[in-house]
Design a protein around this motif. Structure first.
Motif, PDB file in Angstrom:
ATOM      1  N   ALA A   1      45.064  38.370  40.749  1.00 29.77           N
ATOM      2  CA  ALA A   1      45.403  38.115  39.336  1.00 29.77           C
ATOM      3  C   ALA A   1      46.880  38.372  39.111  1.00 29.77           C
ATOM      4  O   ALA A   1      47.411  39.399  39.540  1.00 29.77           O
ATOM      5  N   LEU A   2      47.547  37.434  38.440  1.00 32.06           N
ATOM      6  CA  LEU A   2      48.977  37.568  38.162  1.00 32.06           C
ATOM      7  C   LEU A   2      49.222  37.942  36.700  1.00 32.06           C
ATOM      8  O   LEU A   2      50.349  38.065  36.258  1.00 32.06           O
ATOM      9  N   GLU A   3      48.145  38.111  35.941  1.00 28.56           N
ATOM     10  CA  GLU A   3      48.251  38.578  34.547  1.00 28.56           C
ATOM     11  C   GLU A   3      46.923  39.236  34.174  1.00 28.56           C
ATOM     12  O   GLU A   3      45.923  39.115  34.894  1.00 28.56           O
ATOM     13  N   ASN A   4      46.902  39.915  33.066  1.00 28.24           N
ATOM     14  CA  ASN A   4      45.647  40.514  32.601  1.00 28.24           C
ATOM     15  C   ASN A   4      44.668  39.427  32.148  1.00 28.24           C
ATOM     16  O   ASN A   4      45.075  38.356  31.702  1.00 28.24           O
TER      17      ASN A   4
ATOM     18  N   ASP B   1      42.321  42.286  35.914  1.00 27.37           N
ATOM     19  CA  ASP B   1      43.603  42.576  35.281  1.00 27.37           C
ATOM     20  C   ASP B   1      44.737  42.341  36.277  1.00 27.37           C
ATOM     21  O   ASP B   1      44.512  42.178  37.479  1.00 27.37           O
ATOM     22  N   ARG B   2      45.970  42.332  35.766  1.00 30.22           N
ATOM     23  CA  ARG B   2      47.146  42.019  36.588  1.00 30.22           C
ATOM     24  C   ARG B   2      47.164  42.861  37.872  1.00 30.22           C
ATOM     25  O   ARG B   2      47.043  44.086  37.828  1.00 30.22           O
TER      26      ARG B   2
ATOM     27  N   ARG C   1      46.548  33.170  35.113  1.00 33.01           N
ATOM     28  CA  ARG C   1      47.484  33.034  36.219  1.00 33.01           C
ATOM     29  C   ARG C   1      47.015  33.838  37.424  1.00 33.01           C
ATOM     30  O   ARG C   1      46.766  35.048  37.323  1.00 33.01           O
TER      31      ARG C   1
ATOM     32  N   ASN D   1      49.616  43.021  46.265  1.00 29.59           N
ATOM     33  CA  ASN D   1      49.839  42.964  44.808  1.00 29.59           C
ATOM     34  C   ASN D   1      51.001  43.864  44.391  1.00 29.59           C
ATOM     35  O   ASN D   1      51.161  44.188  43.219  1.00 29.59           O
TER      36      ASN D   1
END
Lengths: 76, 76, 76, 76, 76, 76, 76, 76, 76, 76, 76, 76
Positions: free
Chosen positions: C16-19, C41-42, C62, B74
């Motif tokens: 996760a690519l966004e919150n 979360d992101r 996302r 990440n």
């Protein structure tokens, strides 16, 4: 643990890249506690199996690992 | 859990890429709750099995993972 | 579920690519209902097994997935 | 269904490429009827197992699938 | 059929390339008869298992198939 | 036949390349006789398992086959 | 023969390259005799399993075979 | 021999490259004797399993073989 | 020997490259003695299984072998 | 430990790259203690299995290892 | 030894590269002694299984070996 | 040890690259002691299985090894 299986399980290979690399075995079961600590000096190699007492291993200090899912080093 | 199997199960490898990476074990069963939290500092590596108490793991903080389905980070 | 098998089953990896990415476990059995929701979360990563309570998982927001059948992202 | 096996079976991954993608589970057994419908909006991902209640799945709307036999999309 | 096995069997993936694609399940056993018909419109995808009631499947209309033995399309 | 196994066996895929392709199931056992005939028109696809009643299949007319041992066509 | 196994065994695929290709099943057991003969015309395809009655197959006439050990043709 | 296994065993494929190719089955057991002889003419193909009566096969005359360990011809 | 297994075991393929190639079966058990001798002329091929009576095979004369571990010839 | 399994388990190969390489077996069980130490001089090779008494091995001194997960040397 | 298994075990292939190659079987068990010696002349090939009486084999004289782990020759 | 398994276990191949190569079997069990020593002269090859009496093997003198994990030589 049944004696038949325990000698044949998978293992991980840990090569210490500096003095004082610490390998900490965490207990299996409801509570996850430290139950064993092994110290490696630079260049020492440890080959360790998961056992009925250990379900997680924590590594502190610069080391290279060989595992079923590939190699990883924290010295990069 | 039958003792014969628990030492041989699959594991994931987590390398912390910053201080304070949190690895949270979520309980197996009808209710999914936090049951264990492990903190890793930068460069620390944890190798963890799923157990009869844990059916999901949540990772907070920059880390690199080695799993059966490949590597993921990440930090990209 | 027999305890022998549940720790060794396959898992999926979700980054996760966004919150606010939501992971929703759907109940196994005659009726398919939400039984658990997890928020990421992101940058947070979740590694989750199917269990005797969950036969489907729904992901909102996302994210990148690593599965037995390859990688997939909805951010492309 | 025997509880031992149901968490470990194969799954398919469905990524919705538009709003309103419908995933319809068809009943196993002598009569093949709709027994569950799941709606996905654009970008939502569903990971679903076959179960003792479902022997076929029908997908309406633009989606990408990851399966044991490869990837397929109806958006091409 | 023993419930243990039926959720884990192989499946075929059928993508309809035109409206009105017909998927016909033929009965297993001494007599081979139609026992279920499913209609797909253009772009709809069906993932279907063989079951204890179905030992053959017939597909009418332009479609693409993903199977254990590769892909095949009748639209070429 | 034991119900546990019959849904999971191997299958062959037959794509008709002209109208009137005939798929003939021959009986298993001491005597080998025709027990079922299926007609396919151009572009129709049939996916068929061997069963306890069928140990051989004969195909008449131009067709393409996908089998465990590769693809074969009689239209070449 | 136990019914559980007989539908899932290996098969060979035979494509006739001329009229009058003859496929002869030879009996299993102490005496090896002809027990079944099948005639194929040009382009006809036969997919045949070994059975409890057949331990050898003889092919006369120009044909192409797909087997576990590769393809072979006597028309070369 | 148990009927369950005998239909699924491995086989060899023999293509005669001249008239009068002889395939001789030798008996299994303490004494190794001829128990069956099969004649092939040019282009004829035989697919033969080992059986409880045959533990060795001798081939006379120009032929091509397909076996588990590869192809071999004595016509080179 | 149990009849179920003996037809399915591995085999070796021996092609004689000159007249008078001798294949000698040596007895299994405490004493290792010759128990069977087979003569091959140039071009003859023998396919032989290990059996409960034979645990070693000796080959005299120029020959080519196909085995599980590859091909070998003493004519080079 | 059941005698049937212990001779067939996996092993590691250790080649000493200097005199005085030490291979230390650590005890399996609740307490992890040294139970055996083996000394290797330059060029000596040891091939060692995990056993019911050993669940970890520690290597001191310059050596090359061959393991299930690849090769590793601390002499680099 | 159970008769079911002994015919199917792995084997090694030894090709003598000079006259007088000696293959020595060493006894299995507490004491490791010579129990059988076989002489090969140049070009002779021996295919030998491990048996319940032999757990090690020693080869003297120039030879080429084919084994599960690859080929090796002492004539290089 | 059960007789059924002991003939089929894995083996290592050792080729001596100088006179006086020593292969030392170390005892399995609580105490690890020498229980057998084998001497090889230059070019001699030994193929040895682990047994119920041997859980480690030590090699002294220049040699080449073929193992499950690859080849290794101490003569480099």
């Amino acid at each position: 643990m049944n004696e038949d299986r325990k000698a044949g399980e998978d293992y991980i290979v840990i090569k210490a890249l500096e003095n004082g690399v610490t390998i900490i075995g965490l207990t299996r079961g409801k509570e996850t506690k430290f139950h064993h600590t092994e110290k490696l000096d630079r260049g020492e190699i440890m080959i360790a199996q998961f056992t009925e007492h250990t379900s997680a291993v924590k590594i502190r200090g610069r080391a290279e690992l060989l595992t079923r899912h590939g190699r990883v080093s924290n010295a990069e």
